[in-house]
Design a protein around this motif. Structure first.
Motif, PDB file in Angstrom:
ATOM      1  N   GLY A   1      32.058  -9.471 -38.441  1.00 43.44           N
ATOM      2  CA  GLY A   1      33.399  -9.056 -38.828  1.00 43.44           C
ATOM      3  C   GLY A   1      34.383  -9.039 -37.670  1.00 43.44           C
ATOM      4  N   MET A   2      33.977  -9.573 -36.526  1.00 41.54           N
ATOM      5  CA  MET A   2      34.865  -9.554 -35.365  1.00 41.54           C
ATOM      6  C   MET A   2      35.329 -10.965 -35.039  1.00 41.54           C
ATOM      7  SD  MET A   2      33.961  -6.235 -34.316  1.00 41.54           S
ATOM      8  CE  MET A   2      33.503  -5.862 -32.644  1.00 41.54           C
ATOM      9  N   GLY A   3      35.008 -11.929 -35.870  1.00 46.69           N
ATOM     10  CA  GLY A   3      35.381 -13.314 -35.590  1.00 46.69           C
ATOM     11  C   GLY A   3      36.804 -13.606 -36.027  1.00 46.69           C
TER      12      GLY A   3
ATOM     13  N   CYS B   1      37.999 -14.886 -38.575  1.00 50.86           N
ATOM     14  CA  CYS B   1      38.358 -14.546 -39.962  1.00 50.86           C
ATOM     15  C   CYS B   1      38.424 -13.043 -40.147  1.00 50.86           C
ATOM     16  CB  CYS B   1      37.377 -15.169 -40.956  1.00 50.86           C
ATOM     17  SG  CYS B   1      35.987 -14.110 -41.369  1.00 50.86           S
ATOM     18  N   ARG B   2      38.071 -12.315 -39.107  1.00 45.04           N
ATOM     19  CA  ARG B   2      38.128 -10.869 -39.083  1.00 45.04           C
ATOM     20  C   ARG B   2      37.350 -10.234 -40.240  1.00 45.04           C
ATOM     21  NH1 ARG B   2      42.075  -8.278 -39.352  1.00 45.04           N
ATOM     22  NH2 ARG B   2      41.359  -6.731 -37.894  1.00 45.04           N
ATOM     23  N   GLY B   3      36.266 -10.905 -40.590  1.00 50.23           N
ATOM     24  CA  GLY B   3      35.358 -10.298 -41.542  1.00 50.23           C
ATOM     25  C   GLY B   3      35.697 -10.516 -42.996  1.00 50.23           C
TER      26      GLY B   3
ATOM     27  N   ILE C   1      35.194 -12.990 -44.698  1.00 45.87           N
ATOM     28  CA  ILE C   1      34.102 -13.690 -45.364  1.00 45.87           C
ATOM     29  C   ILE C   1      32.853 -12.828 -45.440  1.00 45.87           C
ATOM     30  CG2 ILE C   1      32.599 -15.730 -45.239  1.00 45.87           C
ATOM     31  CD1 ILE C   1      34.929 -17.104 -43.704  1.00 45.87           C
ATOM     32  N   CYS C   2      32.469 -12.245 -44.303  1.00 45.60           N
ATOM     33  CA  CYS C   2      31.142 -11.628 -44.253  1.00 45.60           C
ATOM     34  C   CYS C   2      31.100 -10.170 -44.687  1.00 45.60           C
ATOM     35  CB  CYS C   2      30.575 -11.753 -42.842  1.00 45.60           C
ATOM     36  SG  CYS C   2      31.582 -10.931 -41.589  1.00 45.60           S
TER      37      CYS C   2
ATOM     38  N   CYS D   1      27.354 -14.092 -41.498  1.00 40.44           N
ATOM     39  CA  CYS D   1      28.624 -14.089 -40.773  1.00 40.44           C
ATOM     40  C   CYS D   1      28.723 -15.411 -40.030  1.00 40.44           C
ATOM     41  CB  CYS D   1      28.691 -12.911 -39.801  1.00 40.44           C
ATOM     42  SG  CYS D   1      30.176 -12.901 -38.781  1.00 40.44           S
ATOM     43  N   ARG D   2      29.571 -16.291 -40.551  1.00 38.76           N
ATOM     44  CA  ARG D   2      29.669 -17.642 -39.983  1.00 38.76           C
ATOM     45  C   ARG D   2      30.386 -17.624 -38.649  1.00 38.76           C
ATOM     46  NH1 ARG D   2      27.632 -21.279 -42.680  1.00 38.76           N
ATOM     47  NH2 ARG D   2      26.965 -20.728 -44.779  1.00 38.76           N
ATOM     48  N   CYS D   3      31.392 -16.800 -38.531  1.00 37.05           N
ATOM     49  CA  CYS D   3      32.144 -16.765 -37.267  1.00 37.05           C
ATOM     50  C   CYS D   3      31.234 -16.352 -36.117  1.00 37.05           C
ATOM     51  CB  CYS D   3      33.290 -15.774 -37.340  1.00 37.05           C
ATOM     52  SG  CYS D   3      34.503 -16.087 -38.607  1.00 37.05           S
TER      53      CYS D   3
HETATM   54  S1  FES Z   1      32.379 -14.476 -41.130  1.00 39.88           S
HETATM   55 FE1  FES Z   1      32.009 -12.681 -40.083  1.00 39.88          FE
HETATM   56  S2  FES Z   1      33.804 -12.446 -38.915  1.00 39.88           S
HETATM   57 FE2  FES Z   1      34.187 -14.276 -39.957  1.00 39.88          FE
END
Ligand code: FES
Ligand SMILES: Cc1cc2nc3c(=O)[nH]c(=O)nc-3n(C[C@H](O)[C@H](O)[C@H](O)COP(=O)(O)OP(=O)(O)OC[C@H]3O[C@@H](n4cnc5c(N)ncnc54)[C@H](O)[C@@H]3O)c2cc1C
Lengths: 91, 378
Positions: free
Chosen positions: A36-38, A40-42, A44-45, A5-7
């Motif tokens: 999934g809370m960044g 991008c709202r998940g 990506i991850c 999760c990059r965010c």
């Molecule tokens: S990569 Fe996980 S929330 Fe964006």
């Protein structure tokens, strides 16, 4: 080390460790690790993490499922929404 | 899955997790928590994070004073950070009429040792910059109020309880109970029966149904409440800010979390309402115009489980020995989790909790001995 999760800066190792310590469904895993809370709202991850969880549990991706989606899907600025009723009445 | 337990806790929200942890801490080594979804999946994981002592009845103030003492040491006690921050609650006062009510409230709070006070607009702006000074004339502030992270708290209680031998059965639903000769014999779940003679009903929005399974009427109603979180940004809203029916603060992660009361009928499904977003945004931007360019990320809904007097139901049911209830927190059960766990565990183990909770028993509704609370927000 691999960042999944990059965010939110969450690694593959952290995900495996959490699954192995008993966070074995996608909702509680998500809340344990906060992926999934960044911004991008998940997008990506989450698909990747669902796959990791499915593989660890020997289940299919369908069985593991996706976390429940919470609107709005597209981020909206507060100012654009600010045309609702003014709730001024007294408690 | 265990087939016998000395106590079965129904509900894996903060109340159930705290009760189970405290029972184990007092020496019970076979406590079981049964949760129909995942831990924290009820109101706990949906909540606004706020922890306050600015209440208007002796019962609430005394409970929350003790609860805050526990929150202050909770990360240390559980061996894991619960994200607790003592950043205060700032209540914006809109007019003279409200001001006189808040002055009265502050008097009651001070009498019971809660250090709340009335401050002027300039002082409020020092605590929270960028507030619109046009929309309030004074504020009530208590620096000992604060907030914590619901999921960190859930996980911390879970891990601490597990170390002490508590077992947790998630995705396991309680479907019934067997009562014989006025005693509970077993709990029937979707994954088998558990023999026990003590049950704690901390099922949140499901508490009424659990009561019905044993013929105990628990007069609570579930009201849907909506809440949002924005994208994170640099922190400047440290306290929980309240104005009328609006509340908001910044989470540890930096997003604004907040909500506003919407008129709702009881038992509405937990679906999001778009008009809520508009009303929330309108009121928030009025109170803090600088936020207008901030993006909303997520919206969700959860239940306030309301009693007629907005106070929780705590204690053993008179009608059924061994049937304990901690429910009906009326929108502030997250903050009470630590003290509720301690007191219910003491009640079960010693027959008497260290803070009296008699006034909060279920039977007060039949007897018409209601308690009245004015401040139901955040
Ligand atoms: S990569 Fe996980 S929330 Fe964006
Ligand atoms: C939008 C919103 C904002 C809030 N803000 C705050 C706040 O700022 N501060 C505060 O203190 N409080 C707040 N609250 C209230 C707070 O969330 C609740 O009072 C508190 O979480 C109650 O915790 P609980 O453990 O008693 O119940 P819950 O967290 O609801 O847990 C009950 C659990 O029981 C389970 N369950 C139900 N039926 C069964 C069954 N038959 N079998 C097995 N399990 C079952 C449910 O799945 C659930 O997980 C807010 C609530 C909402 C909705």
């Amino acid at each position: 080390m691999k960042i999944v999760c990059r965010c939110e800066d969450i690694t593959y190792e952290e995900i495996l460790e959490a699954i192995r310590s008993g966070y074995t469904d996608i909702e509680s895993l998500k809340r344990k690790l906060n992926f999934g809370m960044g911004p991008c709202r998940g997008r990506i991850c989450i698909p990747i993490i669902v796959k990791i969880l499915a593989r660890e549990l020997g289940k299919s991706v369908e069985e593991v499922g996706y976390p429940s989606e919470r609107p709005p899907i597209i981020p909206l600025p507060l100012g654009i929404l600010a045309n609702g009723e003014d709730r001024e009445e007294k408690s | 899955m265990k087939r016998r337990a000395s106590v079965v806790v129904i509900g894996g929200g903060i109340s159930g997790l705290s009760i189970a942890y405290n029972l184990a801490k007092l020496g019970l080594d076979d406590v079981v928590v049964v949760e129909k979804r995942y831990l924290g999946s009820g109101s706990t994981g949906k909540c606004g994070t706020g922890i306050r002592q600015q209440f208007t009845t002796k019962e609430h103030i005394m409970l929350m004073k003790e609860s805050v003492k526990l929150w202050e040491k909770l990360s240390e006690e559980l061996g894991r950070d619960v994200g607790y921050r003592q950043t205060g609650y700032l209540w914006l006062i809109r007019d003279e009429e409200e001001l006189s009510v808040f002055k009265e409230n502050v008097n009651i709070q001070n009498k019971y040792g809660v250090p709340s006070r009335i401050i002027n607009v300039e002082e409020a702006l020092e605590i929270v910059p960028y507030l619109n000074p046009e929309v309030f004339i004074a504020a009530a502030f208590c620096h000992k109020d604060g907030k914590a992270s619901p999921f960190k708290t859930v996980n911390a209680y879970y891990e601490a309880g597990r170390r002490l031998g508590v077992e947790y059965y998630t995705y396991t639903e309680v479907r019934g109970m067997v009562v014989e000769n006025g005693r509970i014999r077993k709990v029937i779940t979707s994954r088998g029966d558990i023999e026990t003679d003590k049950v704690v009903n901390v099922a949140g929005a499901g508490a009424r149904k659990i009561g019905e399974m044993v013929g105990v009427n628990i007069p609570v109603e579930n009201y849907r409440h909506h809440i949002v979180v924005t994208e994170p940004f640099q922190e400047f809203v440290k306290p929980m800010v309240i104005r009328g029916k609006l509340y908001f603060t910044q989470t540890e992660r930096g997003g604004i979390i907040g909500g506003i009361d919407m008129p709702e009928k009881p038992d509405q499904p937990l679906r999001a309402r778009l008009d809520f977003l508009e009303v929330f945004a309108t009121n928030l931007v009025k109170v803090m115009p600088i936020l207008k360019n901030v993006n909303i990320l997520r919206q969700w809904a959860g239940y306030y489980v309301m009693t007629k007097d907005n106070h929780p139901i705590l204690g053993e049911a008179e009608k059924l020995e061994g049937f304990y209830i901690a429910a009906g927190f009326s929108g502030h059960g997250f903050m009470m989790g630590p003290i509720v766990g301690k007191l219910i565990a003491e009640l079960i183990m010693y027959g008497k909790p260290s803070v009296p909770i008699d006034a909060l028993r279920l039977e007060r509704f039949e007897r018409g001995e209601l308690i009245y609370e004015r401040a139901v927000i955040g």
